[in-house]
Scaffold this active site. Sequence first.
Site, PDB file in Angstrom:
ATOM      1  N   SER A   1       0.852  -1.181   0.000  1.00  0.00           N
ATOM      2  CA  SER A   1       0.000   0.000   0.000  1.00  0.00           C
ATOM      3  C   SER A   1       0.898   1.244   0.000  1.00  0.00           C
ATOM      4  O   SER A   1       1.851   1.326   0.777  1.00  0.00           O
ATOM      5  CB  SER A   1      -0.884  -0.002   1.260  1.00  0.00           C
ATOM      6  OG  SER A   1      -1.657   1.166   1.313  1.00  0.00           O
TER       7      SER A   1
ATOM      8  N   SER B   1      -2.140  -7.621  -3.809  1.00  0.00           N
ATOM      9  CA  SER B   1      -1.923  -9.060  -4.129  1.00  0.00           C
ATOM     10  C   SER B   1      -0.638  -9.591  -3.500  1.00  0.00           C
ATOM     11  O   SER B   1       0.318  -9.895  -4.208  1.00  0.00           O
ATOM     12  CB  SER B   1      -1.944  -9.284  -5.642  1.00  0.00           C
ATOM     13  OG  SER B   1      -1.164  -8.356  -6.368  1.00  0.00           O
TER      14      SER B   1
HETATM   15  P1  ADP Z   1      -0.819   2.378  -4.044  1.00  0.00           P
HETATM   16  O1  ADP Z   1      -1.834   2.390  -5.159  1.00  0.00           O
HETATM   17  O2  ADP Z   1       0.322   1.447  -4.322  1.00  0.00           O
HETATM   18  O3  ADP Z   1      -1.411   2.165  -2.688  1.00  0.00           O
HETATM   19  P2  ADP Z   1      -0.676   5.213  -4.537  1.00  0.00           P
HETATM   20  O4  ADP Z   1      -0.441   5.277  -6.015  1.00  0.00           O
HETATM   21  O5  ADP Z   1      -2.080   5.417  -4.035  1.00  0.00           O
HETATM   22  O6  ADP Z   1      -0.119   3.801  -3.997  1.00  0.00           O
HETATM   23  O7  ADP Z   1       0.273   6.249  -3.775  1.00  0.00           O
HETATM   24  C1  ADP Z   1       1.649   6.347  -4.081  1.00  0.00           C
HETATM   25  C2  ADP Z   1       2.179   7.702  -3.619  1.00  0.00           C
HETATM   26  O8  ADP Z   1       3.579   7.739  -3.831  1.00  0.00           O
HETATM   27  C3  ADP Z   1       1.569   8.865  -4.381  1.00  0.00           C
HETATM   28  O9  ADP Z   1       1.369   9.949  -3.489  1.00  0.00           O
HETATM   29  C4  ADP Z   1       2.659   9.197  -5.398  1.00  0.00           C
HETATM   30  O10 ADP Z   1       2.657  10.550  -5.796  1.00  0.00           O
HETATM   31  C5  ADP Z   1       3.932   8.888  -4.602  1.00  0.00           C
HETATM   32  N1  ADP Z   1       5.101   8.544  -5.443  1.00  0.00           N
HETATM   33  C6  ADP Z   1       6.349   9.049  -5.282  1.00  0.00           C
HETATM   34  N2  ADP Z   1       7.192   8.546  -6.214  1.00  0.00           N
HETATM   35  C7  ADP Z   1       6.456   7.707  -6.978  1.00  0.00           C
HETATM   36  C8  ADP Z   1       6.770   6.904  -8.126  1.00  0.00           C
HETATM   37  N3  ADP Z   1       7.998   6.861  -8.648  1.00  0.00           N
HETATM   38  N4  ADP Z   1       5.771   6.164  -8.663  1.00  0.00           N
HETATM   39  C9  ADP Z   1       4.516   6.189  -8.128  1.00  0.00           C
HETATM   40  N5  ADP Z   1       4.162   6.931  -7.067  1.00  0.00           N
HETATM   41  C10 ADP Z   1       5.116   7.693  -6.476  1.00  0.00           C
END
Ligand code: ADP
Length: 181
Positions: free
Chosen positions: A18, A90
Amino acid sequence: MSLPSPLNARLVWLTGLSGAGKSTLAQALQQQLREAGRPSVLLDGDRLRQGLCADLDFSPQGRRENLRRAAELSRLLLEQGQLVIAAFISPLRSDRAMVRDIGGAPYFVEVFVRCPLAVCQARDVKGLYKKANSGQIAQFTGISAPYEAPDTPALMLDTEAASVQACSTALLDHVLQGGSR
Ligand code: ADP
């Protein structure tokens, strides 16, 4: 129903903790594919749990059923030639193997969205780690439930080291090139 040629149909499966960046990169991929004239369908774990899977808990059985439904839904879409992008924690290898079996191995592209737990906790995008650490959420992946990283993902994106832009470009390139599965 048999599956079409894997040229277009593909199940791009993003797995990771997460806060690792699955939803962010899935949305970026969909947007970039749209701009390239390639429509896709996005299945996000958080969204499925609001409706289709709202009856399930986060026990190992609940998680497996959640993923089985996501995989069967993906299968229906693949049969119609759709490119499916799926963002689900997953956490278990065995459950991801089930998804691959249901979706069809030639279509399944496993993408490991890698980010250390400490960084995900520092981001705490949805405030869930705070709750999990204070015991308000049970069976939280990385805190009180396991996460098993893929051994041989088709693609690994390191969201600690690389920017959203760099990761989404690498993901788009992999998908457009029909990269190794
Ligand atoms: P997940 O869906 O895996 O729970 P999210 O996409 O909701 O995660 O959140 C990821 C967070 O990390 C976002 O705030 C995003 O801007 C930040 N972040 C920083 N660097 C990256 C990166 N390289 N790729 C994706 N998200 C990133």
